[in-house]
Enzyme design. Sequence first.
Site, PDB file in Angstrom:
ATOM      1  N   PHE A  57      10.491  -6.309   2.310  1.00  0.00           N
ATOM      2  CA  PHE A  57       9.409  -6.342   3.497  1.00  0.00           C
ATOM      3  C   PHE A  57       8.587  -5.391   3.503  1.00  0.00           C
ATOM      4  CE2 PHE A  57       8.224  -5.489   8.048  1.00  0.00           C
ATOM      5  CZ  PHE A  57       7.572  -6.578   8.315  1.00  0.00           C
ATOM      6  N   GLN A  58       7.046  -5.627   3.432  1.00  0.00           N
ATOM      7  CA  GLN A  58       6.012  -4.848   3.449  1.00  0.00           C
ATOM      8  C   GLN A  58       5.969  -3.991   2.265  1.00  0.00           C
ATOM      9  OE1 GLN A  58       5.665  -3.103   7.284  1.00  0.00           O
ATOM     10  NE2 GLN A  58       4.553  -4.759   7.756  1.00  0.00           N
ATOM     11  N   GLU A  78      -6.250   1.242   9.512  1.00  0.00           N
ATOM     12  CA  GLU A  78      -6.252   2.255   8.541  1.00  0.00           C
ATOM     13  C   GLU A  78      -7.225   2.937   7.674  1.00  0.00           C
ATOM     14  OE1 GLU A  78      -3.869  -0.164   9.219  1.00  0.00           O
ATOM     15  OE2 GLU A  78      -1.821   0.383   9.237  1.00  0.00           O
ATOM     16  N   LYS A 128      11.370   5.496   2.189  1.00  0.00           N
ATOM     17  CA  LYS A 128      11.911   5.776   3.536  1.00  0.00           C
ATOM     18  C   LYS A 128      13.339   6.618   3.324  1.00  0.00           C
ATOM     19  CE  LYS A 128      12.636   3.846   8.016  1.00  0.00           C
ATOM     20  NZ  LYS A 128      12.677   2.523   8.852  1.00  0.00           N
TER      21      LYS A 128
END
Lengths: 584, 187
Positions: free
Chosen positions: A114-115, A52, A164
Amino acid sequence: MTRQMTGAKMVVQALKDQGVDTVFGYPGGAVLPIYDEVFQQNDIRHILVRHEQGAVHAAEGYARSTGKVGVALVTSGPGATNAVTGLTDALMDSIPILVISGQVPTFLIGSDAFQEADTVGITRPCTKHNWLVKDTAQLSQTIHQAFHVASAGRPGPVLIDIPKDVQFATATYMPPQSIKIGHYNPQVKGDLAAIAELAEAIEEAECPILYTGGGVINSGPGASQLLRELVEATGIPITSTLMGLGAYPASGKHWLGMLGMHGLYEANMAMHDCDLMIAVGARFDDRITGRIDAFSPNSKKAHIDIDPSSINKVIRTDIPIIGDVGHVLEDLLKVWKSRGRKTNKEALSKWRAKIDHWRTVDCLKFDQGKTIIKPQYALQRLEALTKDRDRYICTEVGQHQMWAAQFLRFEGPNRWMTSGGLGTMGYGFPASIGVQMAHPDALVINVAGEASWLMNMQELGTAMQFRLPVKQFILNNERLGMVRQWQELLHGERYSQSWSEALPDFVKLAEAFGAKGITCSDPADLDDAIMEMLDHDGPVIFDCLVEKHENCFPMIPSGAPHNKMLLGEASTKGAIETSGAVLV
Amino acid sequence: MAALHIKKGSTKHSAYNLRPTFSDVQETHTLAVLVENEPGVLARVIGLFSGRGYNIESLTVAEVDHQGHLSRITIVTTGTPQVIEQIKAQLGRIVSVHDVHDLTVEGRSVERELGLFKVSGTGDKRIEALRLAEIFRANVVDSTLESFIFEITGAPEKIDAFADLMRPLGLFEVARTGVAALSRGAE
Ligand SMILES: Cc1cc2nc3c(=O)[nH]c(=O)nc-3n(C[C@H](O)[C@H](O)[C@H](O)COP(=O)(O)OP(=O)(O)OC[C@H]3O[C@@H](n4cnc5c(N)ncnc54)[C@H](O)[C@@H]3O)c2cc1C
Ligand SMILES: Cc1ncc(C[n+]2csc(CCOP(=O)(O)OP(=O)(O)O)c2C)c(N)n1
C-alpha cells in the site's frame, strides 16, 4: 557525543544539528514515526502545506531567499510523486533542498505494498543525488551527507527515502562533526593561469560585457559584493539572466538590465556586438543564446562556472575557468590589480556611448491609456510603491513573470524567486510562503498570472493557518497570456485552449479562506488599491484586471539573431516563420 | 524537423535552435568510470546516457576493489568531440562517481572482450569450425556430437571477425561480455 535513538528521532536531531528551523511537509502512514517526533519538540517549526508540491516549492523559496538548504517532509507513494515537480524545478535552477520521504517497511519493498512507489527510481533523474536508507545505523550519516551534497559545488535537490521500519529501529546517532563527508568535494579555486589570461583580456578589450547568472546568487552574498567591486573598478557594462537578477544592483550605473528572449534591447545588442564576453555563473540557456551560429559572433568568451558540464555545453569558450564565482572573482581582482588596474579607457567610453545610444530606443515603453490597466503599468506602480521596503518578490510563470523581471528593480541578491529553467506554473505562491517563513517581517509579494496562481491556490489555507501575510499580486488577463502570445505570433492567431474560463471571483475566494481580496480595474484607482494591499496585515489576493491582449516585448523572434529583436506590435507582422514553431 | 525542411546544422528558421556549430565528426571513445559500488549506481550511469540521448555501444561493470567498494564501469560510446566532452563532464558530476578516464585520449590502452559462441553442425562444417577456432585461439568449453561452445577473448574487432566466419558454419547463439580496458604502461 553519540547517543542511541530511533531513526525517527535521528531525523529530527540531525535536522536540528544542521541548523534547520523550518520544515514544510504533509503527513501520511509511512512518515508517522517522524511526525510523532516532530510533535514532541519545539525547535523545528513544521509548516503544514495543502499539497506536497507546495511543500517543495516553499522549501525552494526558503532556500533561495536565505542561501540555506530548504527542507520538505512527505509520505511514501503519492506524497513522493507529488514532490517530483518541485524536485525537477530545483534541479533546473540549482536550488539546494532536501526532501525526506517515508517508504513502506524494508521487508515489503517490491511487493506493491500500500502506497509503495519506487521513489529513488522515480527521483533519480530529478535529484542531484538520492538515497534509500535500509539501516538505521546509516541514517544520521546519510542526512549529514545529504546537506553537504545539496549545498556543495553546484547546489541542487537531494532526497532521502526512509522505510518505516528504519524509522522505528534504534541505532547510534552520529553528530555532523563525527562523520566523513566522502569524496564529493568540487573544486572552488579557479586555475590561476586562466584567471591571468582573463585579466589580460579585460585590459585589452574594447567592448567587454559581463553576462552574469544564477551562479553568482548560488555562490553567496560575498560573490555579489565582489562582482560589484569588479564592475565599479573596471567600468565593464553588466547584464544578467533571469536567475541572476539582484547580484548587481539595478540602480548601478553599469547595469544594462536582463538579457535574452525577453531581455532589454541594450543588453542583447551589447551581447551581440561585444568583443569580450565574461560569463559568470550562467549557463548559455537557449533563452539567452537564441540562434547559436549568430550568437555574439565576434567575441572572445570567458566562462566562470563551478560545473565543468556547463562549460562548452552550448557555446565554445576561449577561457574556461572552473571554480566558485566568489573564489574566482577574488583572485581575478587580485591579479588584475597587481597588473596595474589597466583597462582600455578610451575604447570603453566609446563602447558606453554606443550602449547609451541603444538605451534611447527605450525598449520597455508602452502606452497606458485612461481606461484599462496595462500589466506593465501595474508593475511600474508596484515598484514605485514598494521599492523602499524590505521586499522579496516571487513570480509564477508567463508574461507577468517577464514583465516583473523587466519592471521591478532588484538591488541585492536573494530577493527574487522565480522558476526559470523548468518554468513551473504554480511555483510562486508556495514559494512566497517559504520566503515569508524565512523573513517574517519582510514584504513578500508573488507576482502572478491568474492561470498559474490557480495551480496551487490551495496554499491559501497554509498562508492563513500560519498567518503569513503574503501578497498575491495577480495580473489577471483572463488568458494563458504567454501561450496566447505564441499562438498569435506562430499559429495564425488560432487561440486553442488559451482562455481562462470560469474564473473564480477572487475577492470571494479570498474571503472564503478568511483572507482579504481586492480587485482593481481602473488605472486611476491602482495606487490606492496597492496601498490597501500593503497596509493589510495578512494574506491578500489582489485581482488586478489588466489588458487582455498585451504582448510581452522585446522578444527575439524565431529566425533572428540577438540584434533583430521585436520591439512592439508593429514589428511583429510576418516576423516568425512557421517552421520556428518546432521549438519551445 | 525534416518535414519542415530545416537543414541539419542550419539555424535559419529559429532563434531557439540548440544545435551548436561544433565539429560533426563522430568518434568512438572508451571510458573507464570508477564508481562507489552502491545500489542504483548503474542506473544513474545508464539513466544519464538514455536521458541525454548519448550512445552506449558496450558497457561492462564489476566491483574491482572489494575493500573500498569501488566498481569499474567500462563504457564504449560514440559522439562528436563536443558530445564526448559533455559525457565525461556529466559522468563526473554524478555524486557516486569517483573518477572518469578517457582511455582513448589518455595514451594507448588494452581492450579485451570475452565471447561465447554456440556452433552446431556436423561433417565438414564442424571440422571447419574447429579449424578456424584454432586459428583464432578460441577454446572449446563444451561439446556434443552436434555442437561446440567456443570461448574467445580479444579486442572486439577480433570477436566480430570470428562471429562473421562462424555464421555460415552453424553459429546460432552468442554471448559477449562487452569491453574491459586498461591503459598501457606503469601508471
Ligand atoms: C517564460 C520564460 C521566459 C524566459 N525568458 C528568459 C529571458 O528572456 N532571459 C533570461 O535570462 N532567462 C529567461 N528565462 C529563464 C531561462 O529559461 C533560464 O532559466 C535562465 O536563463 C538560466 O539562468 P542562468 O544562465 O543564470 O543559469 P542557472 O540556471 O541559474 O544556472 C547557474 C549556473 O551557474 C553555475 N553555478 C552554480 N553555483 C555556482 C558557483 N558557486 N560558482 C560558479 N558557478 C556556479 C551552475 O553550474 C550553472 O551553470 C525564461 C524562463 C521562462 C519560464
Ligand atoms: C505547469 C505548467 N503547465 C504549462 C505551462 C505552459 N505555460 C507557460 S506560460 C503559460 C500561461 C500562463 O498563464 P498565466 O499564469 O495567466 O500568466 P500570463 O502569461 O497570462 O501572464 C502556460 C500554460 C507551464 N509553464 N507550466
